[in-house]
Design a protein around this motif. Structure first.
Motif, PDB file in Angstrom:
ATOM      1  N   VAL A  11       0.890  -1.044   0.126  1.00 52.49           N
ATOM      2  CA  VAL A  11      -0.011  -0.098  -0.230  1.00 52.49           C
ATOM      3  C   VAL A  11       1.048   1.354  -0.033  1.00 52.49           C
ATOM      4  O   VAL A  11       1.617   1.180   0.880  1.00 52.49           O
ATOM      5  N   THR A  15      -1.760   6.627   1.918  1.00 49.67           N
ATOM      6  CA  THR A  15      -2.834   6.348   1.598  1.00 49.67           C
ATOM      7  C   THR A  15      -3.896   6.325   2.773  1.00 49.67           C
ATOM      8  O   THR A  15      -3.543   5.686   3.864  1.00 49.67           O
ATOM      9  N   THR A  17      -6.683   5.668   5.391  1.00 50.90           N
ATOM     10  CA  THR A  17      -7.054   4.065   5.977  1.00 50.90           C
ATOM     11  C   THR A  17      -8.489   3.825   5.266  1.00 50.90           C
ATOM     12  O   THR A  17      -8.439   2.806   4.908  1.00 50.90           O
ATOM     13  N   VAL A  20      -7.955   2.125   1.916  1.00 50.42           N
ATOM     14  CA  VAL A  20      -7.558   0.809   2.251  1.00 50.42           C
ATOM     15  C   VAL A  20      -8.698  -0.079   2.383  1.00 50.42           C
ATOM     16  O   VAL A  20      -9.008  -1.310   1.846  1.00 50.42           O
ATOM     17  N   ARG A  24     -10.306  -3.150   0.117  1.00 52.49           N
ATOM     18  CA  ARG A  24     -10.245  -4.383   0.466  1.00 52.49           C
ATOM     19  C   ARG A  24     -11.483  -5.060   0.624  1.00 52.49           C
ATOM     20  O   ARG A  24     -11.681  -6.231   0.289  1.00 52.49           O
ATOM     21  N   TRP A  79      -1.898  -2.242  -6.435  1.00 48.02           N
ATOM     22  CA  TRP A  79      -1.020  -2.142  -5.313  1.00 48.02           C
ATOM     23  C   TRP A  79      -0.286  -3.484  -5.216  1.00 48.02           C
ATOM     24  O   TRP A  79       0.657  -3.562  -4.237  1.00 48.02           O
TER      25      TRP A  79
END
Length: 209
Positions: A11, A15, A17, A20, A24, A79
């Motif tokens: 990552v 970036t 949170t 992310v 995901r 990523w």
């Protein structure tokens, strides 16, 4: 064809949170779709060091280009770097439609490299290979051996095994007739939350009403 893919995600620094978390979640949803299509067969996590983010996946695809299309469609690919190993058929493979991981068991990927001694006669080699095939059949019936594939390179094979622990797995591998001719590399695996087998495992271990 089947392929083993080691996926390493990095990552970018800074970036947010939430970005992310969002990607995901998209990855997990897309993986479920790919599993339903029969493209993602299994997912595991190998041993990880601090800060590492890696997944090992077993994929099905028509050819390398078809596999690349699948991998490129996954949200985390932005990523991620992927290391692909093509898996060939093995004569002793128990087959794709095997029983999922038993409750309480642990899974391992084991790479075998066979080095036949120059002093071994053709008759001896033939006998040992026949004994190895018979033993593989026994271990498949008993549960420890789940899958076997041929790897690129002479005398290299890959197995997916399950055992109560590393000690039991070592005993199993030492019981192989070809053990004295084998160099073995073992990777312990832990469950991945998006593993397609997790639903089958839960169903298999759910107590009856």
């Amino acid at each position: 064809m089947e392929y083993l893919v080691t996926m390493t995600t990095r990552v970018p620094h800074g970036t947010p949170t939430q970005d992310v978390v969002d990607i995901r979640a998209r990855e997990a949803a897309h993986t479920r779709d790919l599993a339903a299509q029969g493209r993602v067969l299994r997912l595991w996590r190998p041993p990880l060091g601090p800060g590492e983010w890696r997944t090992i996946g077993l994929f099905s695809a028509d050819d390398p280009d078809d596999l690349e299309g699948t991998l490129a469609s996954m949200p985390l690919r932005v990523w991620r770097t992927d290391e692909v190993t093509a898996l060939g058929p093995h004569a002793n493979d128990p087959g794709r439609d095997t029983v999922p991981l038993a409750a309480g068991g642990e899974e391992y990927l084991v790479t075998f490299t066979v080095d036949i001694p120059d002093t071994a006669s053709p008759d001896t080699v033939e006998e040992m290979i026949a004994r190895e095939a018979a033993r593989a059949g026994e271990l498949a019936d008993e549960g420890p051996l789940i899958r076997l594939w041929a790897l690129p390179g002479r005398g290299r094979n890959l197995g997916l095994w399950q055992a109560a622990g590393a000690g039991q797995l070592g005993e199993i591998l030492r019981s192989l007739p070809l053990a004295a001719w084998l160099t073995v590399e073992t990777v312990p695996l832990t469950p991945h939350p998006s593993d397609p087998a997790s639903g089958r495992r839960a169903t298999a271990t759910k107590p009856s009403a």
